[in-house]
Design a protein around this motif. Structure first.
Motif, short mmCIF file in Angstrom:
data_model
loop_
_atom_site.label_atom_id
_atom_site.label_comp_id
_atom_site.label_asym_id
_atom_site.label_seq_id
_atom_site.Cartn_x
_atom_site.Cartn_y
_atom_site.Cartn_z
N PHE A 11 67.25 38.94 120.30
CA PHE A 11 66.01 38.68 119.60
C PHE A 11 65.19 39.97 119.58
O PHE A 11 65.01 40.61 120.61
CB PHE A 11 65.23 37.58 120.33
N PHE A 144 63.12 36.80 110.23
CA PHE A 144 61.98 35.94 109.98
C PHE A 144 60.81 36.85 109.63
O PHE A 144 60.40 37.69 110.44
CB PHE A 144 61.66 35.10 111.22
N SER A 170 58.20 33.24 107.02
CA SER A 170 57.54 32.49 108.10
C SER A 170 56.05 32.79 108.13
O SER A 170 55.61 33.84 107.68
CB SER A 170 58.14 32.87 109.46
N ILE A 182 61.85 29.52 114.87
CA ILE A 182 62.87 30.49 115.30
C ILE A 182 63.79 29.86 116.35
O ILE A 182 65.00 29.99 116.30
CB ILE A 182 62.20 31.77 115.82
N HIS A 185 66.29 27.58 114.73
CA HIS A 185 67.36 28.34 114.07
C HIS A 185 68.39 28.78 115.12
O HIS A 185 69.61 28.65 114.91
CB HIS A 185 66.77 29.56 113.36
#
Length: 425
Positions: A11, A144, A170, A182, A185
């Motif tokens: 991330f 995003f 987003s 998020i 997802h």
């Protein structure tokens, strides 16, 4: 029905830093990267081979940095996931920020062009996601993007064409809702295995980049669960934990590295993936770890010989989570996380930096699931006077694991199992 399950996720959170800038010269920001795959069809088939050495170098470099950080704990991560995410972000990096990222990812731009890096990842993603493969392997990316952030069309085209990234609009003004979106997802892409990874987002976040990799492989030679028994795993000279130990008595590709004092056992999956399990002799783990280089692993692979062995391997399920930002900064990649960050190729009128980078990985190794074990096979072999007797290789102390995709020459996963009974570090 699993024999090995791996899940890895990276991330990256990007936030606006400093003042907005409105005088960027877009033409000056353009990189010499074509985003038309057709333009490079001739190089396409070998593009992934060019980035493999750099990716391997990065894998071992990152491993050693993690080892310094966590000490004597389980290590498990996907170097390919981390490389892919940062290579994708580098499409929008410029000047010294870009140079640092290339150096951190160990790409030598005197030996390859920047274009070839992205073409290489494009090919890796194509090959890994081939639905006809016997191993179940899915790797993908998502961006995003805050409604207020206007990305350069070229950056958007490049991330979609080279990295097959989804671009998801987003609303980061509603942080709890964006976090929830998020996480949902991530949960979907990892088949429900990684849930609620993000606890919160930085209030200034305007873009989040997610890379995930999901792998489910079946051993070529499954372990019989009737042979699995309770055993001790030695944490050190004084302490041990109870674990489930699997057993096989079959031919495997093995290598005894006398110089590094370790056994190397290859356990292949059905399809074109394999795992190397490396068992250092007592007291030699550090020596083996220090020698971890692409040349060492290449030498192991080339030295493997098929031989019947008695193999004991523990069942284990571990997961690890890393602050990649902190690890990268210690590896000399600092600018992209600072107010000096130049990600001016990403979006119009916005100065951006990476505020957070998290990597989570899970591994689950077992016999081959209960259904396969429902067919009981009892092997009867004649006694023989063969000399020397088959070696008995018992993974009952800390060992290394390296999972390699043979088609792309990529190290998919890498780890050290210090305590198979520890669920998460």
């Amino acid at each position: 029905m699993k024999s090995a399950l791996y899940l890895c996720l990276l991330f990256l959170g990007l936030q606006v830093q400093g003042q907005h800038s409105s005088n960027l010269n877009v033409e000056q920001q353009e990189q010499k990267i074509s985003h038309s795959p057709e333009d490079h069809s001739q190089a396409e088939n070998s593009a992934h081979v060019k980035i493999a050495p750099g990716n391997a170098d990065f894998a071992f470099r990152f491993y050693k940095q993690v080892r310094e950080e966590v000490g004597n704990k389980n290590i498990f991560f996907s170097p390919l996931s981390i490389s892919t995410a940062f290579a994708m972000l580098s499409l929008g990096a410029r000047s010294n920020t870009l140079r640092q990222m290339h150096k951190g990812l160990t790409y030598n731009l005197t030996e390859m062009e920047e274009q070839e890096i992205h073409a290489g990842f494009q090919r890796v993603l194509q090959l890994l996601n081939d639905p006809h493969r016997e191993v179940q392997l899915n790797m993908g990316n998502a961006l995003f993007i805050d409604d207020r952030l206007k990305l350069f069309q070229k950056f958007l085209d490049d991330v979609k064409n080279f990295y097959y990234s989804e671009a998801i609009s987003s609303n980061f003004q509603d942080l709890p809702e964006a976090t929830k979106e998020i996480n949902k997802h991530i949960e979907t892409k990892t088949r429900g295995k990684i849930v609620d990874l993000l606890k919160s987002l930085d209030p200034d976040t305007v873009m989040v980049l997610v890379n995930y990799i999901f792998f489910k492989g079946y051993w070529e030679k499954p372990f019989n669960n009737l042979a699995t028994r309770d055993d001790d795993f030695l944490l050190d000279s004084k302490n041990s934990v109870k674990i489930k130990m699997m057993h096989q008595n079959k031919p495997f590709n093995i290598h005894r590295d006398e110089k590094l004092s370790c056994w190397v056992v290859e356990i292949p999956y059905k399809g074109n993936a394999t795992s190397l399990f490396v068992l250092p002799d007592e007291g030699t783990m550090k020596k083996v770890e220090d020698a971890l280089l692409k040349e060492t692993v290449s030498n192991w692979m080339q030295s493997l010989e098929k031989r019947k062995i008695y193999l004991d391997l523990p069942k284990f399920s571990v997961s690890s989570c890393y602050d990649v930002k902190s690890l990268f900064e210690k590896m000399g990649v600092t600018e992209v996380f600072s107010d000096q960050s130049d990600l001016s190729g990403v979006a119009e009128n916005s100065l951006l930096k990476v505020s957070k980078a998290i990597h989570k990985a899970m591994v689950d190794v077992s016999e081959n699931g209960t259904e396969a074990a429902a067919v009981t096979v009892i092997e009867v072999v004649p006694l023989s006077a063969a000399f020397p007797p088959p070696p008995h290789i018992v993974f009952n102390r800390p060992f290394l694991m390296i999972t390699v995709d043979k088609i792309t020459h990529s190290i998919l996963f890498m780890g050290k199992i210090v305590n198979p009974a520890a669920k998460e570090d």
